[in-house]
Design a protein around this motif. Structure first.
Motif, short mmCIF file in Angstrom:
data_model
loop_
_atom_site.label_atom_id
_atom_site.label_comp_id
_atom_site.label_asym_id
_atom_site.label_seq_id
_atom_site.Cartn_x
_atom_site.Cartn_y
_atom_site.Cartn_z
N PRO A 1 -71.18 -19.04 -12.63
CA PRO A 1 -70.85 -20.33 -12.80
C PRO A 1 -69.54 -21.03 -12.93
CG PRO A 1 -71.60 -19.03 -15.13
CD PRO A 1 -71.20 -17.95 -14.15
N SER B 1 -69.96 -23.67 -9.82
CA SER B 1 -70.76 -25.22 -10.19
C SER B 1 -69.63 -26.20 -10.08
CB SER B 1 -71.03 -25.29 -11.69
OG SER B 1 -70.10 -24.95 -12.98
N ARG C 1 -73.54 -24.92 -5.68
CA ARG C 1 -73.69 -25.02 -6.99
C ARG C 1 -75.18 -25.33 -7.32
NH1 ARG C 1 -70.55 -29.82 -5.12
NH2 ARG C 1 -72.28 -31.04 -5.44
N VAL D 1 -76.28 -22.15 -8.76
CA VAL D 1 -75.88 -21.04 -9.91
C VAL D 1 -77.09 -22.11 -10.95
CG1 VAL D 1 -74.59 -21.69 -11.27
CG2 VAL D 1 -74.03 -21.22 -8.69
N ALA D 2 -77.43 -24.05 -10.36
CA ALA D 2 -78.42 -24.26 -11.25
C ALA D 2 -79.53 -23.40 -11.64
CB ALA D 2 -78.25 -25.50 -11.04
N LEU E 1 -73.84 -26.71 -19.13
CA LEU E 1 -75.20 -27.77 -18.29
C LEU E 1 -75.13 -28.86 -18.37
CD1 LEU E 1 -78.24 -24.99 -18.15
CD2 LEU E 1 -76.67 -25.25 -16.06
N TRP F 1 -72.03 -29.88 -17.11
CA TRP F 1 -72.69 -30.39 -15.76
C TRP F 1 -73.34 -31.81 -15.17
CZ3 TRP F 1 -74.34 -25.49 -12.35
CH2 TRP F 1 -75.01 -26.12 -11.38
N GLU G 1 -72.08 -33.23 -12.33
CA GLU G 1 -72.48 -33.86 -10.48
C GLU G 1 -73.30 -35.46 -10.07
OE1 GLU G 1 -73.30 -32.38 -7.38
OE2 GLU G 1 -72.99 -30.80 -9.23
N VAL H 1 -80.31 -29.15 -12.59
CA VAL H 1 -79.61 -28.51 -13.86
C VAL H 1 -79.68 -29.60 -15.03
CG1 VAL H 1 -77.42 -29.76 -14.72
CG2 VAL H 1 -76.99 -29.13 -12.05
#
Length: 458
Positions: free
Chosen positions: A217, A220, A228, A231-232, A255, A258, A262, A271
């Motif tokens: 994470p 992120s 990124r 990771v999502a 999430l 995030w 984002e 995400v």
């Protein structure tokens, strides 16, 4: 040793790529290590050279020896490693190489896999062939799933999936590279459908140890949006496969936070797609925040999040979904239709938009439209007529969905619709809920089954 006739059948089946016939020949007593007369090498090498993972797996299940020494000093397993197909390598590596292979051989395999990955498929191909001419490149799917580049030069063919090969080997030998290293491998080719991307994601999913949490994470906030996005995508897959994880609450919180910060549209869409696989009390609020985003990918996933929220749907959420039913982007409208089809208030406008999508020039969406129409609770004639019209589509899966939808409605056109689906070839249909429903309908109506391979179409 097998008898000569079954051995001949095995060789022919391997060459033909018929994994079911391979298993049948092995059951009849064929030698799994019988040489292919064309090469003098075991038939496992024939399967490896053909990048045929299913045949290689069948031979391995039948007792083929992946460590058998060959005249050039290699083994079938080393050839599979060099070939660069993760699917083939997984099949030939076997179930537990830690028990089968001595420590020195395990170290040799790891060093070779890392060398092939770091050298690159093209450079390694040039080294092995000595050729300096142009390399023929094509993109192929590796055993029908993720894609990989395949290169041909000097009569040799390799696939550039050595990142996933190395990752899989490390996983089976319980050698754990850092999370950062795995992510770097994944994003070297910035495509989530590439074999290296999925290989790294799978390796991370296998790690249920606590130390895997703070590292993945952390990406992120990586400056590179591809990191990124990986990771999502990883968290999305965790939400699907490990929804009962002790980290699920923490992941959904990450999430949600995030999504609020984002700025990259592609990453934000991923995400939101990931968040939809979790539960969170601010899920609806998150979907509403992004329902009018300028990027259609984000609006689509905002609809997904609104649909996934387990809270009682608010008037604001209904209004947002109603607006998305009229979105300029057809994909967004389809996603809003999926959400609206499960809402009594939005059922009718969602059905109306589905009919328009079915009649429109959206060939790439036709399968999703047919599936959503078929499962819709709307029982109006307009929906049934739209399903009937889809029976003329060139895609068999669209026709299957359309016939299924008519059968659910007990429409008088169902019998003809089933015939228009066409015979079903290939694996997987025996457990298909649509096929089972059509089978039940034909039995109830005492009609012949027209979808068996070789049957005449109506």
């Amino acid at each position: 040793m097998g008898d000569r006739e079954s051995d001949r059948r095995l060789v022919a089946s391997v060459r033909a790529g018929d994994h079911e016939s391979v298993r049948a020949a092995l059951d009849e007593g064929a030698d799994p290590d019988v040489p292919d007369p064309g090469t003098g090498l075991p038939v496992l090498c024939t399967a490896v050279a053909a990048f045929d993972a299913q045949v290689a797996e069948a031979l391995m299940d039948g007792g083929a020896d992946p460590d058998r020494g060959l005249p050039d000093g290699s083994t079938p397993l080393l050839r599979a490693l060099d070939g660069g197909s993760p699917a083939v390598f997984q099949s030939v590596l076997g179930n537990d190489p830690r028990l089968r292979l001595p420590e020195r051989e395990r170290a040799r395999l790891l060093a070779r896999a890392r060398n092939r990955y770091e050298t690159g498929a093209v450079e390694e191909l040039r080294r092995r062939t000595g050729a300096r001419g142009p390399v023929v490149a094509e993109r192929v799917t590796d055993e029908g799933h993720d894609w990989v580049d395949q290169y041909t030069l000097g009569g040799r063919v390799v696939r550039a999936g050595h990142g996933a090969v190395l990752t899989w080997l490390e996983s089976r030998l319980r050698v754990l590279p850092s999370v950062d290293e795995l992510i770097d491998r994944a994003v070297a080719v910035a495509d989530e459908d590439h074999v290296d991307w999925w290989g790294a994601c799978y390796a991370l999913l296998e790690r249920h140890r606590r130390e895997a949490w703070p590292e993945a994470p952390a990406h992120s906030d990586h400056p590179d949006p591809v990191h990124r996005r990986f990771v999502a995508d990883y968290l999305r897959t965790r939400g699907i496969t490990a929804c009962d994880s002790p980290f699920a609450e923490r992941e959904s919180e990450l999430l949600t936070a995030w999504a609020a910060r984002e700025t990259d549209g592609a990453v934000l869409a991923k995400v939101l797609e990931a968040l939809a696989e979790y539960e969170h009390p601010r899920m609806e609020a998150t979907g509403l925040r992004h329902a009018a985003h300028p990027d259609p990918r984000v609006r689509l996933r905002a609809a997904t999040v609104l649909d996934a929220s387990e809270q009682a749907r608010s008037p604001g959420a209904r209004a947002a979904l109603l607006a998305l039913l009229g979105d300029p982007d057809a994909r967004v409208r389809l996603e809003a239709c999926r959400a609206g089809s499960r809402d009594d208030t939005l059922l009718a406008p969602a059905a109306e938009e589905l009919v328009r999508l079915a009649e429109g020039p959206y060939e790439d969406l036709r399968g999703g439209v047919a599936e959503t129409l078929a499962s819709s609770r709307d029982r109006t004639p307009a929906v049934a007529d739209a399903l009937a019209a889809l029976l003329a589509d060139g895609d068999q899966f669209v026709r299957l969905e359309a016939a299924y939808g008519l059968a659910l409605r007990d429409d008088p056109r169902t019998g003809d619709a089933i015939g228009q689906v066409g015979p079903l070839y290939g694996d997987g249909f025996e457990h298909d809920h649509r096929v089972n429903a059509l089978w039940d309908w034909t039995r109830r109506e005492n009609r012949p089954w027209p979808l068996a391979p070789g049957a005449e179409t109506a």
